[in-house]
Design an enzyme around this catalytic site. Sequence first.
Site, mmCIF file in Angstrom:
data_model
loop_
_atom_site.group_PDB
_atom_site.id
_atom_site.type_symbol
_atom_site.label_atom_id
_atom_site.label_comp_id
_atom_site.label_asym_id
_atom_site.label_seq_id
_atom_site.Cartn_x
_atom_site.Cartn_y
_atom_site.Cartn_z
ATOM 1 N N GLU A 193 0.814 -1.220 0.000
ATOM 2 C CA GLU A 193 0.000 0.000 0.000
ATOM 3 C C GLU A 193 0.852 1.276 0.000
ATOM 4 O OE1 GLU A 193 -4.035 -1.676 2.165
ATOM 5 O OE2 GLU A 193 -2.313 -1.246 3.419
ATOM 6 N N GLY A 213 -12.897 -3.848 1.772
ATOM 7 C CA GLY A 213 -13.998 -4.650 1.237
ATOM 8 C C GLY A 213 -15.241 -3.763 1.091
ATOM 9 N N ASP A 233 -12.302 -6.316 -2.714
ATOM 10 C CA ASP A 233 -13.207 -7.475 -2.603
ATOM 11 C C ASP A 233 -14.560 -6.977 -2.112
ATOM 12 O OD1 ASP A 233 -11.285 -7.456 0.009
ATOM 13 O OD2 ASP A 233 -13.361 -7.899 0.556
#
Length: 232
Positions: free
Chosen positions: A13, A79, A200
């Site tokens: 990241e 997510g 996701d």
Amino acid sequence: MKKIGIIGAMELEVEALKAKMDIRRKEEKASMEFLEGTLNETEVVIVRSGIGKVNAALCTQILCDLFDVSHIINTGVAGSLKNEINIGDIVVSTDALHHDVDVRIFGYPLGEVPQVGCLAFPADEHLGQLAQSCCNEVNPDISVYQGRIVSGDQFISEKKLKDKIAENFQGFCVEMEGASIAHAAYLNHVPFVIIRAISDKADDSAEMDYPSFERAAAAHSAALVEHMLPFI
Ligand code: ADE
């Protein structure tokens, strides 16, 4: 002086940002390596906090105490908690809360940490608007959403749990650090924003999708942060 603390939980990241910065000083504290220098003509301190809320809170406090940062940006992946927010899209925080705090027995709303004084920690509006407008320029094919980010020490990969979290907190996405960064920044009166690209859908497909999409998602978020810096 303007100095931006940039936190990513995982190396992937922050690796692109670290590679592009001019490093002036390296400092290790609490087993985290803080890199101070310039990126895109802006003073920055970039650090990998490690995963989870304790690491994130520690890291934020160190940025405030030892590096005297003026702003904090958290970049990373998350997510999705909404059907319309897809893998690759970006969520910019309006506020952030802890979805795994429960002191309802003593009258606090679900998610509120007792005696802190608020359920959700408000993100800085200027940073949020800047992220939105830069995203439209940097990543024109990506949809960007402004909304609540919820955090807990849990990877969410079951539809039943996802639906419960989404319903309880009206979150746009879920991850494992943002609320702690927000909480620590709030207590230190430092403006912050959390920027997360979706890796996701936080449901039963997450175990499969996350490893496939985390790298591209992390890169989207980092590219946006880099472009924002001169305008802060
Ligand atoms: N970070 C990325 N995806 C996540 C998920 N499904 N739950 C928690 N943190 C995440």
